[in-house]
Design a protein around this motif. Structure first.
Motif, PDB file in Angstrom:
ATOM      1  N   ALA A 112      54.933  34.294  37.716  1.00 13.51           N
ATOM      2  CA  ALA A 112      54.615  33.387  38.828  1.00 13.51           C
ATOM      3  C   ALA A 112      55.594  33.624  39.967  1.00 13.51           C
ATOM      4  CB  ALA A 112      54.684  31.932  38.357  1.00 13.51           C
ATOM      5  N   LEU A 113      55.154  34.400  40.953  1.00  9.61           N
ATOM      6  CA  LEU A 113      55.983  34.700  42.121  1.00  9.61           C
ATOM      7  C   LEU A 113      55.329  34.093  43.353  1.00  9.61           C
ATOM      8  CD1 LEU A 113      56.615  38.495  41.444  1.00  9.61           C
ATOM      9  CD2 LEU A 113      58.196  36.617  41.013  1.00  9.61           C
ATOM     10  N   LEU A 114      56.138  33.449  44.186  1.00 13.73           N
ATOM     11  CA  LEU A 114      55.621  32.880  45.424  1.00 13.73           C
ATOM     12  C   LEU A 114      55.621  33.933  46.524  1.00 13.73           C
ATOM     13  CD1 LEU A 114      57.429  29.436  45.344  1.00 13.73           C
ATOM     14  CD2 LEU A 114      55.028  29.872  44.872  1.00 13.73           C
ATOM     15  N   GLY A 115      54.727  33.758  47.465  1.00 13.80           N
ATOM     16  CA  GLY A 115      54.684  34.698  48.575  1.00 13.80           C
ATOM     17  C   GLY A 115      53.657  34.273  49.597  1.00 13.80           C
ATOM     18  N   ARG A 116      53.222  35.245  50.392  1.00 11.09           N
ATOM     19  CA  ARG A 116      52.176  34.999  51.374  1.00 11.09           C
ATOM     20  C   ARG A 116      51.323  36.260  51.457  1.00 11.09           C
ATOM     21  NH1 ARG A 116      56.631  36.671  54.139  1.00 11.09           N
ATOM     22  NH2 ARG A 116      56.317  37.711  56.140  1.00 11.09           N
ATOM     23  N   THR A 120      51.454  34.463  42.390  1.00  8.91           N
ATOM     24  CA  THR A 120      50.845  35.365  41.421  1.00  8.91           C
ATOM     25  C   THR A 120      50.584  34.627  40.105  1.00  8.91           C
ATOM     26  OG1 THR A 120      53.000  36.119  40.623  1.00  8.91           O
ATOM     27  CG2 THR A 120      51.968  37.429  42.360  1.00  8.91           C
ATOM     28  N   VAL A 121      49.528  35.048  39.412  1.00  5.84           N
ATOM     29  CA  VAL A 121      49.222  34.558  38.068  1.00  5.84           C
ATOM     30  C   VAL A 121      49.712  35.595  37.067  1.00  5.84           C
ATOM     31  CG1 VAL A 121      47.373  33.873  36.477  1.00  5.84           C
ATOM     32  CG2 VAL A 121      47.188  33.358  38.924  1.00  5.84           C
ATOM     33  N   ASP A 122      49.346  36.838  37.339  1.00  2.22           N
ATOM     34  CA  ASP A 122      49.795  37.964  36.522  1.00  2.22           C
ATOM     35  C   ASP A 122      49.817  39.203  37.405  1.00  2.22           C
ATOM     36  OD1 ASP A 122      47.110  38.788  36.747  1.00  2.22           O
ATOM     37  OD2 ASP A 122      46.583  37.932  34.812  1.00  2.22           O
ATOM     38  N   GLY A 126      49.381  48.261  38.780  1.00  2.00           N
ATOM     39  CA  GLY A 126      48.084  48.658  39.329  1.00  2.00           C
ATOM     40  C   GLY A 126      47.250  47.531  39.900  1.00  2.00           C
ATOM     41  N   GLY A 127      47.663  46.273  39.691  1.00  2.00           N
ATOM     42  CA  GLY A 127      46.866  45.167  40.189  1.00  2.00           C
ATOM     43  C   GLY A 127      47.543  43.833  39.979  1.00  2.00           C
ATOM     44  N   LEU A 128      46.976  42.784  40.598  1.00  2.00           N
ATOM     45  CA  LEU A 128      47.540  41.448  40.427  1.00  2.00           C
ATOM     46  C   LEU A 128      46.477  40.392  40.635  1.00  2.00           C
ATOM     47  CD1 LEU A 128      49.263  40.082  43.517  1.00  2.00           C
ATOM     48  CD2 LEU A 128      48.877  42.509  43.489  1.00  2.00           C
ATOM     49  N   GLY A 129      46.734  39.209  40.037  1.00  2.00           N
ATOM     50  CA  GLY A 129      45.889  38.044  40.230  1.00  2.00           C
ATOM     51  C   GLY A 129      46.660  37.034  41.055  1.00  2.00           C
ATOM     52  N   LEU A 130      45.999  36.445  42.054  1.00  2.00           N
ATOM     53  CA  LEU A 130      46.658  35.516  42.979  1.00  2.00           C
ATOM     54  C   LEU A 130      45.974  34.161  42.983  1.00  2.00           C
ATOM     55  CD1 LEU A 130      47.228  37.433  46.358  1.00  2.00           C
ATOM     56  CD2 LEU A 130      48.967  36.754  44.711  1.00  2.00           C
ATOM     57  N   ILE A 131      46.783  33.094  42.999  1.00  2.00           N
ATOM     58  CA  ILE A 131      46.279  31.781  43.379  1.00  2.00           C
ATOM     59  C   ILE A 131      46.362  31.758  44.899  1.00  2.00           C
ATOM     60  CG2 ILE A 131      46.684  29.299  43.312  1.00  2.00           C
ATOM     61  CD1 ILE A 131      48.050  29.742  40.584  1.00  2.00           C
ATOM     62  N   ALA A 132      45.214  31.567  45.556  1.00  2.00           N
ATOM     63  CA  ALA A 132      45.170  31.722  47.011  1.00  2.00           C
ATOM     64  C   ALA A 132      44.182  30.723  47.605  1.00  2.00           C
ATOM     65  CB  ALA A 132      44.745  33.155  47.353  1.00  2.00           C
ATOM     66  N   GLY A 178      41.420  31.622  43.340  1.00  3.97           N
ATOM     67  CA  GLY A 178      42.031  32.788  43.969  1.00  3.97           C
ATOM     68  C   GLY A 178      41.213  34.051  43.779  1.00  3.97           C
ATOM     69  N   PHE A 179      41.918  35.192  43.686  1.00  2.23           N
ATOM     70  CA  PHE A 179      41.238  36.472  43.519  1.00  2.23           C
ATOM     71  C   PHE A 179      42.165  37.487  42.872  1.00  2.23           C
ATOM     72  CE2 PHE A 179      42.975  36.324  47.836  1.00  2.23           C
ATOM     73  CZ  PHE A 179      43.661  37.527  47.955  1.00  2.23           C
ATOM     74  N   ALA A 180      41.560  38.552  42.362  1.00  2.00           N
ATOM     75  CA  ALA A 180      42.314  39.672  41.808  1.00  2.00           C
ATOM     76  C   ALA A 180      42.203  40.837  42.773  1.00  2.00           C
ATOM     77  CB  ALA A 180      41.758  40.059  40.444  1.00  2.00           C
ATOM     78  N   MET A 181      43.256  41.653  42.814  1.00  2.00           N
ATOM     79  CA  MET A 181      43.255  42.794  43.731  1.00  2.00           C
ATOM     80  C   MET A 181      43.937  43.993  43.090  1.00  2.00           C
ATOM     81  SD  MET A 181      46.212  41.639  46.479  1.00  2.00           S
ATOM     82  CE  MET A 181      46.655  43.280  47.072  1.00  2.00           C
ATOM     83  N   THR A 182      43.620  45.159  43.588  1.00  2.00           N
ATOM     84  CA  THR A 182      44.288  46.386  43.146  1.00  2.00           C
ATOM     85  C   THR A 182      45.619  46.495  43.882  1.00  2.00           C
ATOM     86  OG1 THR A 182      43.287  47.696  44.911  1.00  2.00           O
ATOM     87  CG2 THR A 182      42.088  47.603  42.813  1.00  2.00           C
ATOM     88  N   VAL A 183      46.478  47.386  43.403  1.00  3.04           N
ATOM     89  CA  VAL A 183      47.696  47.742  44.120  1.00  3.04           C
ATOM     90  C   VAL A 183      47.575  49.212  44.501  1.00  3.04           C
ATOM     91  CG1 VAL A 183      50.194  48.086  43.951  1.00  3.04           C
ATOM     92  CG2 VAL A 183      49.162  46.038  42.958  1.00  3.04           C
ATOM     93  N   SER A 184      47.549  49.500  45.802  1.00  2.88           N
ATOM     94  CA  SER A 184      47.511  50.881  46.289  1.00  2.88           C
ATOM     95  C   SER A 184      48.951  51.330  46.503  1.00  2.88           C
ATOM     96  CB  SER A 184      46.754  50.977  47.612  1.00  2.88           C
ATOM     97  OG  SER A 184      45.446  50.488  47.454  1.00  2.88           O
TER      98      SER A 184
END
Length: 198
Positions: A21-25, A38-40, A44-50, A81-87
């Motif tokens: 659980a990391l805070l950010g923007r 972050t949730v996880d 290669g990717g992450l899940g966000l509470i957004a 929220g949503f999940a996203m890839t990490v480029s």
């Protein structure tokens, strides 16, 4: 440097996500920014509470405490929220893997936070906090360092909000129970801190 693009199924096999659980923007393609957590996460990717969802395939740039800048594409919606890839390049992914390992171990072992500068309790804890709208709030400074401060306050300020603590420009980087952590816009020197906080 080159970008590593792998199919999502390969990404799922290659990188195990860890609960963190990391805070950010985050910033969407509209260039508007919103707070997130972050949730996880994996290299290669992450899940966000957004609060505001991204569209499938939309480019997203995220700034996370302890991690820094991460960018990628929205791949699916998740609750709240949503999940996203990490480029990222292979080198950046390796660094991310090391950071996630450190964060996971720190949480499991109860290690102290990684601090760039030593924090000290000020002799004069009373300070004035000015928010972006010009409103002045009297707050109590819990501790202060060359790079930031923790203040006791019930103000509900979003992550990334610009503020001024005393005479020092800062931004909100984290919330904790009954308080807010601030990062100064510029690293201070000991004389400046002594002048303001004793």
């Amino acid at each position: 440097m080159f970008s590593l693009k792998v199919p999502l199924s390969d990404e799922r096999r290659r990188h195990q996500r860890v609960k963190v659980a990391l805070l950010g923007r985050y910033m969407l393609s509209s260039r508007r920014e919103y707070p997130c957590q972050t949730v996880d996460m994996s290299p290669g990717g992450l899940g966000l509470i957004a609060p505001v969802p991204a569209q499938p395939g939309e480019r997203v740039v995220v700034y996370l405490d302890h991690i820094g800048r991460v960018e990628g594409q929205m791949i699916r919606s998740v609750p709240n929220g949503f999940a996203m890839t990490v480029s990222a390049t292979i080198r950046k992914r390796d660094k991310l893997a090391a950071q996630l390992t450190w964060l996971t171990n720190r949480n499991m072992l109860g290690l102290p936070e990684d601090r760039r500068h030593e924090r000290v309790a000020p002799k004069n804890p009373r300070a004035l906090l000015v928010t972006e709208d010009g409103a002045e709030h009297e707050v109590r400074v819990i501790d202060v360092s060359l790079s930031g401060a923790a203040i006791s306050s019930n103000l509900d300020l979003p992550i990334g909000s610009p503020v001024t603590l005393g005479k020092t420009a800062a931004r909100v980087v984290r919330h904790f129970e009954h308080g807010i952590a601030l990062e100064f816009a510029r690293t201070q020197n000991a004389d400046q801190l002594t002048e303001q906080f004793g």
